[in-house]
Design a protein around this motif. Structure first.
Motif, PDB file in Angstrom:
ATOM      1  N   SER A   1      10.997 -31.654  34.669  1.00 25.46           N
ATOM      2  CA  SER A   1      12.180 -30.919  34.185  1.00 25.46           C
ATOM      3  C   SER A   1      12.848 -31.538  32.969  1.00 25.46           C
ATOM      4  O   SER A   1      13.558 -30.874  32.239  1.00 25.46           O
ATOM      5  CB  SER A   1      13.223 -30.830  35.300  1.00 25.46           C
ATOM      6  OG  SER A   1      13.705 -32.150  35.569  1.00 25.46           O
TER       7      SER A   1
ATOM      8  N   LYS B   1      10.282 -19.727  44.944  1.00 25.51           N
ATOM      9  CA  LYS B   1      10.144 -20.757  43.901  1.00 25.51           C
ATOM     10  C   LYS B   1      10.988 -20.487  42.655  1.00 25.51           C
ATOM     11  O   LYS B   1      11.605 -21.395  42.106  1.00 25.51           O
ATOM     12  CB  LYS B   1       8.672 -20.880  43.505  1.00 25.51           C
ATOM     13  CG  LYS B   1       7.842 -21.581  44.546  1.00 25.51           C
ATOM     14  CD  LYS B   1       6.435 -21.786  44.035  1.00 25.51           C
ATOM     15  CE  LYS B   1       5.635 -22.533  45.087  1.00 25.51           C
ATOM     16  NZ  LYS B   1       4.226 -22.652  44.744  1.00 25.51           N
TER      17      LYS B   1
ATOM     18  N   LEU C   1      14.022 -23.199  41.402  1.00 27.30           N
ATOM     19  CA  LEU C   1      14.021 -23.823  40.072  1.00 27.30           C
ATOM     20  C   LEU C   1      15.449 -24.068  39.544  1.00 27.30           C
ATOM     21  O   LEU C   1      15.730 -25.105  38.933  1.00 27.30           O
ATOM     22  CB  LEU C   1      13.245 -22.896  39.123  1.00 27.30           C
ATOM     23  CG  LEU C   1      12.997 -23.320  37.696  1.00 27.30           C
ATOM     24  CD1 LEU C   1      12.299 -24.664  37.645  1.00 27.30           C
ATOM     25  CD2 LEU C   1      12.152 -22.260  36.991  1.00 27.30           C
TER      26      LEU C   1
ATOM     27  N   LYS D   1       8.916 -16.803  35.282  1.00 29.25           N
ATOM     28  CA  LYS D   1       8.032 -17.564  34.396  1.00 29.25           C
ATOM     29  C   LYS D   1       8.047 -16.985  32.986  1.00 29.25           C
ATOM     30  O   LYS D   1       7.646 -17.645  32.042  1.00 29.25           O
ATOM     31  CB  LYS D   1       6.606 -17.535  34.948  1.00 29.25           C
ATOM     32  CG  LYS D   1       6.434 -18.368  36.196  1.00 29.25           C
ATOM     33  CD  LYS D   1       4.989 -18.371  36.643  1.00 29.25           C
ATOM     34  CE  LYS D   1       4.850 -19.070  37.972  1.00 29.25           C
ATOM     35  NZ  LYS D   1       3.498 -19.029  38.513  1.00 29.25           N
TER      36      LYS D   1
ATOM     37  N   LEU E   1      10.593 -16.296  31.283  1.00 25.69           N
ATOM     38  CA  LEU E   1      11.844 -16.597  30.563  1.00 25.69           C
ATOM     39  C   LEU E   1      11.628 -17.246  29.190  1.00 25.69           C
ATOM     40  O   LEU E   1      12.213 -16.786  28.207  1.00 25.69           O
ATOM     41  CB  LEU E   1      12.761 -17.446  31.441  1.00 25.69           C
ATOM     42  CG  LEU E   1      14.181 -17.624  30.917  1.00 25.69           C
ATOM     43  CD1 LEU E   1      15.189 -17.657  32.058  1.00 25.69           C
ATOM     44  CD2 LEU E   1      14.349 -18.840  30.037  1.00 25.69           C
TER      45      LEU E   1
ATOM     46  N   GLY F   1      15.844 -25.953  29.478  1.00 25.74           N
ATOM     47  CA  GLY F   1      14.734 -26.514  30.245  1.00 25.74           C
ATOM     48  C   GLY F   1      13.690 -26.960  29.243  1.00 25.74           C
ATOM     49  O   GLY F   1      13.708 -26.495  28.095  1.00 25.74           O
ATOM     50  N   THR F   2      12.771 -27.830  29.667  1.00 23.22           N
ATOM     51  CA  THR F   2      11.788 -28.342  28.690  1.00 23.22           C
ATOM     52  C   THR F   2      10.990 -27.201  28.059  1.00 23.22           C
ATOM     53  O   THR F   2      10.724 -27.223  26.859  1.00 23.22           O
ATOM     54  CB  THR F   2      10.793 -29.325  29.340  1.00 23.22           C
ATOM     55  OG1 THR F   2      10.493 -28.865  30.646  1.00 23.22           O
ATOM     56  CG2 THR F   2      11.336 -30.711  29.415  1.00 23.22           C
TER      57      THR F   2
ATOM     58  N   ASN G   1      21.205 -28.894  32.640  1.00 26.46           N
ATOM     59  CA  ASN G   1      21.589 -27.634  31.998  1.00 26.46           C
ATOM     60  C   ASN G   1      22.994 -27.296  32.512  1.00 26.46           C
ATOM     61  O   ASN G   1      23.149 -26.903  33.671  1.00 26.46           O
ATOM     62  CB  ASN G   1      20.572 -26.547  32.379  1.00 26.46           C
ATOM     63  CG  ASN G   1      20.897 -25.189  31.778  1.00 26.46           C
ATOM     64  OD1 ASN G   1      22.017 -24.954  31.341  1.00 26.46           O
ATOM     65  ND2 ASN G   1      19.931 -24.292  31.780  1.00 26.46           N
TER      66      ASN G   1
HETATM   67  C1  MLC Z   1      10.049 -25.656  35.343  1.00 23.68           C
HETATM   68  C2  MLC Z   1       9.343 -26.473  34.269  1.00 23.68           C
HETATM   69  C3  MLC Z   1      10.147 -27.743  34.025  1.00 23.68           C
HETATM   70  C4  MLC Z   1       7.951 -26.880  34.803  1.00 23.68           C
HETATM   71  O1  MLC Z   1       7.224 -27.534  33.813  1.00 23.68           O
HETATM   72  P1  MLC Z   1       5.642 -27.713  33.849  1.00 23.68           P
HETATM   73  O2  MLC Z   1       5.223 -28.309  32.572  1.00 23.68           O
HETATM   74  O3  MLC Z   1       5.227 -28.440  35.078  1.00 23.68           O
HETATM   75  O4  MLC Z   1       5.188 -26.242  33.850  1.00 23.68           O
HETATM   76  P2  MLC Z   1       4.272 -25.400  34.748  1.00 23.68           P
HETATM   77  O5  MLC Z   1       4.325 -24.117  34.071  1.00 23.68           O
HETATM   78  O6  MLC Z   1       2.940 -26.054  34.957  1.00 23.68           O
HETATM   79  O7  MLC Z   1       5.003 -25.282  36.196  1.00 23.68           O
HETATM   80  C5  MLC Z   1       4.813 -26.144  37.311  1.00 23.68           C
HETATM   81  C6  MLC Z   1       4.776 -25.300  38.581  1.00 23.68           C
HETATM   82  O8  MLC Z   1       5.975 -24.543  38.626  1.00 23.68           O
HETATM   83  C7  MLC Z   1       5.667 -23.163  38.679  1.00 23.68           C
HETATM   84  N1  MLC Z   1       6.699 -22.462  37.932  1.00 23.68           N
HETATM   85  C8  MLC Z   1       7.088 -22.703  36.664  1.00 23.68           C
HETATM   86  N2  MLC Z   1       8.066 -21.866  36.330  1.00 23.68           N
HETATM   87  C9  MLC Z   1       8.301 -21.097  37.402  1.00 23.68           C
HETATM   88  C10 MLC Z   1       9.182 -20.037  37.673  1.00 23.68           C
HETATM   89  N3  MLC Z   1      10.063 -19.636  36.765  1.00 23.68           N
HETATM   90  N4  MLC Z   1       9.149 -19.450  38.886  1.00 23.68           N
HETATM   91  C11 MLC Z   1       8.280 -19.887  39.838  1.00 23.68           C
HETATM   92  N5  MLC Z   1       7.425 -20.894  39.629  1.00 23.68           N
HETATM   93  C12 MLC Z   1       7.432 -21.484  38.434  1.00 23.68           C
HETATM   94  C13 MLC Z   1       4.285 -23.043  38.050  1.00 23.68           C
HETATM   95  O9  MLC Z   1       3.610 -21.903  38.495  1.00 23.68           O
HETATM   96  C14 MLC Z   1       3.644 -24.293  38.577  1.00 23.68           C
HETATM   97  O10 MLC Z   1       3.292 -24.113  39.927  1.00 23.68           O
HETATM   98  P3  MLC Z   1       1.787 -24.257  40.442  1.00 23.68           P
HETATM   99  O11 MLC Z   1       1.450 -25.692  40.118  1.00 23.68           O
HETATM  100  O12 MLC Z   1       1.899 -23.977  41.916  1.00 23.68           O
HETATM  101  O13 MLC Z   1       1.029 -23.271  39.666  1.00 23.68           O
HETATM  102  C15 MLC Z   1       9.148 -25.673  32.979  1.00 23.68           C
HETATM  103  O14 MLC Z   1       8.273 -24.609  33.214  1.00 23.68           O
HETATM  104  C16 MLC Z   1      10.453 -25.142  32.433  1.00 23.68           C
HETATM  105  O15 MLC Z   1      11.229 -25.835  31.781  1.00 23.68           O
HETATM  106  N6  MLC Z   1      10.672 -23.825  32.625  1.00 23.68           N
HETATM  107  C17 MLC Z   1      11.817 -23.114  32.051  1.00 23.68           C
HETATM  108  C18 MLC Z   1      13.023 -23.291  32.902  1.00 23.68           C
HETATM  109  C19 MLC Z   1      14.001 -22.181  32.621  1.00 23.68           C
HETATM  110  O16 MLC Z   1      13.733 -21.022  32.941  1.00 23.68           O
HETATM  111  N7  MLC Z   1      15.181 -22.518  31.995  1.00 23.68           N
HETATM  112  C20 MLC Z   1      16.160 -21.554  31.627  1.00 23.68           C
HETATM  113  C21 MLC Z   1      17.328 -21.681  32.531  1.00 23.68           C
HETATM  114  S1  MLC Z   1      18.328 -20.260  32.368  1.00 23.68           S
HETATM  115  C22 MLC Z   1      19.390 -20.561  31.121  1.00 23.68           C
HETATM  116  O17 MLC Z   1      19.455 -21.641  30.628  1.00 23.68           O
HETATM  117  C23 MLC Z   1      20.188 -19.425  30.687  1.00 23.68           C
HETATM  118  C24 MLC Z   1      20.912 -18.563  31.705  1.00 23.68           C
HETATM  119  O18 MLC Z   1      20.676 -18.641  32.905  1.00 23.68           O
HETATM  120  O19 MLC Z   1      21.798 -17.779  31.340  1.00 23.68           O
END
Ligand code: MLC
Length: 470
Positions: free
Chosen positions: A78, A209, A213, A275, A277, A354-355, A384
């Motif tokens: 993260s 999941k 997150l 995913k 996003l 997020g990263t 965040n």
């Molecule tokens: C969560 C992470 C840190 C994970 O990094 P990784 O490099 O490990 O990435 P990855 O894609 O291999 O993901 C690892 C595991 O998590 C799962 N995974 C990833 N994202 C997911 C999601 N959104 N929902 C469900 N599962 C998810 C993948 O399938 C995988 O599972 P498996 O291994 O089982 O396949 C990254 O994906 C990330 O930063 N995502 C964005 C976060 C985000 O949405 N931020 C915005 C917040 S909202 C915001 O800021 C604004 C607002 O709300 O208004």
């Protein structure tokens, strides 16, 4: 000269002078100067250590081994460190049964400390405030939280107070936009813009999941900002707002659904982050940049980009013009030309969502690691913090002494909707405060951003089978 023509000239001259004066006054009123800002630093006893986070997860009886593994993987990747802050109800083991009082206390701690510090630092008094804009996405009590601020600080009876909720992480700039527009109708006025997020009542305790997150990313924080359109304060302002652009691609179903408050299959409410996003963020960003670029970039860069863009379209339409494969490579292959924002912007203040979000923006703007360092470090130190995040990023740049008079700072925020809001500031004054980063800025950037979760809980990955008795 005859009397009639003379009178006509006098009236015309008077009208022209009046029009010029009104236009100048309108221009003056539409200025927006940043006087100062404070990022909330909760008390040390609210830090969410690795051990405490482990306890929160272990006491959730619904979670199984696959959930632990998922949470471990996500928290390790993260980009979040060990120093972020949680609300007291979670630290006290009451995340499943939050009370309204828990939510209000989280807000009160922020109001009491950050807003008071802002008044103390700037020398302005609460009665000087003409406009108040408060925004928090996930809490909407009655009377509104903006009314709580009016009461807590004794703001004037004629204060124009606004309360924004449900607008996600990009609402920090929506609040600024609203304040700027409210100032336009008031000469020499002062606006207080307050942004935060409510974590206390929004801990998700189910097993979806995309909803788990959010627990890994969102942490406590808040910002209080004073802006004015009074030219008399220009000399003491830190920055002046050059432009602000908003984009909302919520008409598209997948963009709308990618950050959503909903119930899971068992009726547990939480924020679902899909995913898709990061991709939606890039799309909203592209829409935003199309309107922002002409306002901030020099003509030469716009001309360069347009020429390369047209050339690429031409080559696609008439592939025979591309010649051999080597010629294609000389033209940069099939890669779409990137606009060089560094031609008009010196610093990139990006929402640390997020990263994956930071990385997506870095790629789409063609930025270097150094450009996204402030966002990454903010995510590491504070998590965040939603709408207030970008002020922590700005504060990092300021604490590092990177902001010099004349520099231009691009702020970009993303949030549910899906929205991308951006603005450009020009540094006009001394920016040397270490702010909320004071006690840790020298330790940033650390040698590694790895957090200790893998060291402490990595054994979970070695457990055989699907169940685990803790
Ligand atoms: C969560 C992470 C840190 C994970 O990094 P990784 O490099 O490990 O990435 P990855 O894609 O291999 O993901 C690892 C595991 O998590 C799962 N995974 C990833 N994202 C997911 C999601 N959104 N929902 C469900 N599962 C998810 C993948 O399938 C995988 O599972 P498996 O291994 O089982 O396949 C990254 O994906 C990330 O930063 N995502 C964005 C976060 C985000 O949405 N931020 C915005 C917040 S909202 C915001 O800021 C604004 C607002 O709300 O208004």
């Amino acid at each position: 000269m005859e009397l009639l023509p003379l009178l006509t000239w006098v009236i015309l001259a008077h009208a022209m002078a009046y029009l010029a004066w009104t236009a100048a006054a309108r221009r003056r009123q539409s200025r927006c100067y940043l006087l100062d800002y404070v990022c909330h630093k909760p008390r040390d006893d609210r830090k969410l250590s690795t051990e405490t986070a482990g306890d929160v997860i272990q006491r959730n009886v619904r979670l199984g081994l696959t959930d632990y593994r998922f949470l471990l993987r996500v928290i390790v990747r993260s980009g979040i460190g060990e120093e972020t802050y949680a609300p007291r109800n979670i630290l006290e083991g009451r995340e499943d049964t939050p009370t309204l009082q828990d939510s209000l206390e989280e807000m009160d701690a922020f109001f009491d400390e950050a807003i008071a510090e802002l008044f103390a630092r700037t020398g302005f008094a609460p009665i000087d405030v003409d406009v108040l804009v408060f925004n928090v996405s996930m809490l909407s009590p009655s009377p509104s939280l903006s009314s709580q601020i009016v009461r807590r600080y004794g703001l004037r009876e004629d204060v124009a107070a606004y309360n924004l909720t449900g607008m996600g992480c990009s609402a920090g700039l929506i609040a600024l936009d609203l304040a700027r527009n409210a100032l336009r109708t008031r000469p020499r006025a002062l606006a207080l813009v307050v942004s935060s997020e409510s974590i206390a009542p929004n801990w998700y305790s189910g097993t979806d999941k995309s909803m788990m997150l959010a627990n890994c990313l969102f942490r406590c924080g808040g910002s209080a900002v004073l802006v004015t359109n009074d030219p008399a304060h220009r000399g003491r302002a830190k920055m002046e707002l050059s432009c602000l652009v908003r984009a909302n691609i919520g008409a598209s179903d997948d963009a709308h659904a990618c950050a959503l408050q909903r119930e899971d299959g068992e009726g547990r409410v939480g924020i679902s982050l899909s995913k898709a996003l990061p991709k939606a963020a890039v799309r909203a960003f592209a829409v935003n940049l199309r309107r922002l670029a002409p306002r901030v970039l020099p003509v030469a860069e716009l001309a360069r980009f347009t020429a390369r863009h047209l050339a690429r379209r031409l080559f696609f339409q008439f592939p025979q013009m591309q010649g051999s494969g080597s010629g294609k490579q000389q033209n940069g292959g099939d890669a779409a030309p990137k606009i060089n924002f560094k031609a008009g912007v010196d610093h990139f203040c990006l929402h640390p969502g997020g990263t994956a979000v930071i990385e997506a923006v870095k790629q789409s703007l063609g930025l270097e690691d150094e450009d996204v360092e402030p966002a990454r470090m903010t995510l590491h130190r504070w998590g965040n913090t939603s709408a207030s995040s970008l002020w922590y990023v700005l504060s990092y740049m300021e604490a590092k002494g990177r902001l010099k008079v004349g520099d231009r700072v691009l702020m970009v925020t993303f949030g549910s909707g899906f929205k991308c809001n951006s603005c450009v500031w020009e540094v006009t004054g001394d920016m040397a405060d270490r702010g909320a980063w004071a006690d840790c800025i020298d330790a940033y950037p650390p040698e590694t951003l790895a957090n200790p979760y893998m060291d402490k809980f990595g054994w979970i990955n070695d457990v055989d089978g699907d169940t685990l008795m803790l």
